[in-house]
Design a protein around this motif. Sequence first.
Motif, PDB file in Angstrom:
ATOM      1  N   ILE A 139       0.820  -0.992   0.079  1.00 32.30           N
ATOM      2  CA  ILE A 139      -0.081   0.089  -0.029  1.00 32.30           C
ATOM      3  C   ILE A 139       0.988   1.281  -0.047  1.00 32.30           C
ATOM      4  CG2 ILE A 139      -1.621   1.316   1.139  1.00 32.30           C
ATOM      5  CD1 ILE A 139      -2.753  -1.283   2.448  1.00 32.30           C
ATOM      6  N   ASP A 140       0.506   2.076  -0.857  1.00 31.83           N
ATOM      7  CA  ASP A 140       1.426   3.368  -1.135  1.00 31.83           C
ATOM      8  C   ASP A 140       0.605   4.510  -0.226  1.00 31.83           C
ATOM      9  OD1 ASP A 140       3.487   5.235  -1.823  1.00 31.83           O
ATOM     10  OD2 ASP A 140       2.064   5.801  -3.510  1.00 31.83           O
ATOM     11  N   VAL A 141       1.457   4.999   0.735  1.00 27.45           N
ATOM     12  CA  VAL A 141       0.802   5.820   1.572  1.00 27.45           C
ATOM     13  C   VAL A 141       1.419   7.444   1.243  1.00 27.45           C
ATOM     14  CG1 VAL A 141      -0.025   6.702   4.041  1.00 27.45           C
ATOM     15  CG2 VAL A 141       0.178   4.097   3.463  1.00 27.45           C
ATOM     16  N   CYS A 142       0.796   8.367   1.187  1.00 25.80           N
ATOM     17  CA  CYS A 142       1.152   9.726   1.131  1.00 25.80           C
ATOM     18  C   CYS A 142       0.305  10.775   1.913  1.00 25.80           C
ATOM     19  CB  CYS A 142       1.166   9.992  -0.365  1.00 25.80           C
ATOM     20  SG  CYS A 142       1.845  11.618  -0.954  1.00 25.80           S
ATOM     21  N   VAL A 143       0.976  11.503   2.622  1.00 28.18           N
ATOM     22  CA  VAL A 143       0.382  12.750   3.408  1.00 28.18           C
ATOM     23  C   VAL A 143       1.020  13.844   3.077  1.00 28.18           C
ATOM     24  CG1 VAL A 143      -0.178  13.454   5.867  1.00 28.18           C
ATOM     25  CG2 VAL A 143      -0.256  10.923   5.319  1.00 28.18           C
ATOM     26  N   ALA A 144       0.391  14.669   2.661  1.00 27.46           N
ATOM     27  CA  ALA A 144       0.789  15.818   1.881  1.00 27.46           C
ATOM     28  C   ALA A 144       0.461  17.349   2.305  1.00 27.46           C
ATOM     29  CB  ALA A 144       0.948  16.080   0.628  1.00 27.46           C
ATOM     30  N   ASP A 145       1.074  18.125   2.476  1.00 30.66           N
ATOM     31  CA  ASP A 145       0.706  19.664   2.732  1.00 30.66           C
ATOM     32  C   ASP A 145       1.004  20.288   1.384  1.00 30.66           C
ATOM     33  OD1 ASP A 145       0.505  22.160   3.741  1.00 30.66           O
ATOM     34  OD2 ASP A 145       2.309  22.096   4.951  1.00 30.66           O
ATOM     35  N   PRO A 146       0.162  21.242   1.216  1.00 29.84           N
ATOM     36  CA  PRO A 146       0.084  21.873  -0.078  1.00 29.84           C
ATOM     37  C   PRO A 146       1.382  22.937   0.011  1.00 29.84           C
ATOM     38  CG  PRO A 146      -1.952  22.478   0.943  1.00 29.84           C
ATOM     39  CD  PRO A 146      -1.382  21.273   1.765  1.00 29.84           C
ATOM     40  N   GLN A 147       1.698  23.324   1.003  1.00 28.24           N
ATOM     41  CA  GLN A 147       2.858  24.386   1.384  1.00 28.24           C
ATOM     42  C   GLN A 147       4.096  23.627   1.359  1.00 28.24           C
ATOM     43  OE1 GLN A 147       2.089  27.779   1.267  1.00 28.24           O
ATOM     44  NE2 GLN A 147       0.015  27.126   0.750  1.00 28.24           N
ATOM     45  N   PRO A 148       5.222  24.205   0.904  1.00 27.77           N
ATOM     46  CA  PRO A 148       6.436  23.585   0.776  1.00 27.77           C
ATOM     47  C   PRO A 148       6.883  23.714   2.401  1.00 27.77           C
ATOM     48  CG  PRO A 148       6.632  25.716  -0.257  1.00 27.77           C
ATOM     49  CD  PRO A 148       5.105  25.384  -0.254  1.00 27.77           C
ATOM     50  N   PRO A 149       7.903  22.989   2.726  1.00 28.02           N
ATOM     51  CA  PRO A 149       8.325  22.623   4.006  1.00 28.02           C
ATOM     52  C   PRO A 149       9.406  24.153   4.271  1.00 28.02           C
ATOM     53  CG  PRO A 149       9.478  20.951   2.860  1.00 28.02           C
ATOM     54  CD  PRO A 149       8.314  21.657   2.041  1.00 28.02           C
ATOM     55  N   GLN A 150       9.064  24.714   5.509  1.00 29.82           N
ATOM     56  CA  GLN A 150      10.044  25.626   5.828  1.00 29.82           C
ATOM     57  C   GLN A 150      11.015  25.419   6.908  1.00 29.82           C
ATOM     58  OE1 GLN A 150       9.855  28.673   4.206  1.00 29.82           O
ATOM     59  NE2 GLN A 150       8.301  27.681   2.998  1.00 29.82           N
ATOM     60  N   PRO A 151      12.360  25.795   6.900  1.00 27.77           N
ATOM     61  CA  PRO A 151      13.141  25.339   8.096  1.00 27.77           C
ATOM     62  C   PRO A 151      12.750  26.159   9.421  1.00 27.77           C
ATOM     63  CG  PRO A 151      14.248  26.319   6.348  1.00 27.77           C
ATOM     64  CD  PRO A 151      12.885  26.633   6.009  1.00 27.77           C
ATOM     65  N   ARG A 152      13.076  25.493  10.369  1.00 29.35           N
ATOM     66  CA  ARG A 152      12.691  26.189  11.744  1.00 29.35           C
ATOM     67  C   ARG A 152      13.433  25.576  12.770  1.00 29.35           C
ATOM     68  NH1 ARG A 152       8.451  22.505  14.749  1.00 29.35           N
ATOM     69  NH2 ARG A 152       8.641  20.560  13.547  1.00 29.35           N
ATOM     70  N   THR A 153      13.827  26.461  13.905  1.00 30.33           N
ATOM     71  CA  THR A 153      14.942  26.221  14.958  1.00 30.33           C
ATOM     72  C   THR A 153      14.230  25.001  15.700  1.00 30.33           C
ATOM     73  OG1 THR A 153      15.362  28.694  15.026  1.00 30.33           O
ATOM     74  CG2 THR A 153      16.169  27.182  16.796  1.00 30.33           C
ATOM     75  N   PRO A 154      14.941  24.086  15.866  1.00 26.85           N
ATOM     76  CA  PRO A 154      14.600  22.980  16.827  1.00 26.85           C
ATOM     77  C   PRO A 154      14.290  23.612  18.260  1.00 26.85           C
ATOM     78  CG  PRO A 154      16.601  22.371  15.584  1.00 26.85           C
ATOM     79  CD  PRO A 154      16.349  23.656  15.430  1.00 26.85           C
ATOM     80  N   ARG A 155      13.408  22.987  18.702  1.00 27.80           N
ATOM     81  CA  ARG A 155      13.084  23.196  20.373  1.00 27.80           C
ATOM     82  C   ARG A 155      13.799  22.063  21.153  1.00 27.80           C
ATOM     83  NH1 ARG A 155       7.264  21.925  18.926  1.00 27.80           N
ATOM     84  NH2 ARG A 155       6.582  23.553  17.568  1.00 27.80           N
ATOM     85  N   THR A 156      14.213  22.631  22.245  1.00 27.94           N
ATOM     86  CA  THR A 156      15.011  22.035  23.088  1.00 27.94           C
ATOM     87  C   THR A 156      14.332  21.796  24.456  1.00 27.94           C
ATOM     88  OG1 THR A 156      16.158  23.862  23.963  1.00 27.94           O
ATOM     89  CG2 THR A 156      17.154  22.632  22.115  1.00 27.94           C
ATOM     90  N   ASP A 157      13.197  21.900  24.591  1.00 27.47           N
ATOM     91  CA  ASP A 157      12.413  21.869  25.764  1.00 27.47           C
ATOM     92  C   ASP A 157      11.638  20.551  25.574  1.00 27.47           C
ATOM     93  OD1 ASP A 157      10.540  22.167  23.849  1.00 27.47           O
ATOM     94  OD2 ASP A 157       9.551  23.882  24.861  1.00 27.47           O
ATOM     95  N   GLY A 158      11.858  19.587  24.888  1.00 29.50           N
ATOM     96  CA  GLY A 158      11.148  18.392  24.933  1.00 29.50           C
ATOM     97  C   GLY A 158       9.744  18.301  23.918  1.00 29.50           C
ATOM     98  N   THR A 159       9.636  19.365  23.254  1.00 22.30           N
ATOM     99  CA  THR A 159       8.185  19.577  22.914  1.00 22.30           C
ATOM    100  C   THR A 159       8.143  19.128  21.297  1.00 22.30           C
ATOM    101  OG1 THR A 159       8.178  21.796  22.471  1.00 22.30           O
ATOM    102  CG2 THR A 159       7.204  20.923  24.457  1.00 22.30           C
ATOM    103  N   GLY A 160       9.010  18.603  20.648  1.00 27.87           N
ATOM    104  CA  GLY A 160       9.459  18.079  19.337  1.00 27.87           C
ATOM    105  C   GLY A 160      10.228  19.252  18.473  1.00 27.87           C
TER     106      GLY A 160
END
Length: 55
Positions: free
Chosen positions: A31-52
């Motif tokens: 089974i081919d599974v694709c979950v897509a967002d119509p907007q391109p990904p944007q870089p972001r600063t990683p969180r260091t507080d354990g929330t992802g």
Amino acid sequence: MLLVVAELVANAIRHTAGPCALHLELLDHSIDVCVADPQPPQPRTPRTDGTGGLG
């Protein structure tokens, strides 16, 4: 398989600003599974507080 799809959709909802699309396609032996967002990904600063943001 259900757990994989649920995780992909949950991540798309959590990490995108808008709607996402789920596409499932039944192939011969898989089974081919694709979950897509119509907007391109944007870089972001990683969180260091354990929330992802590191994965």
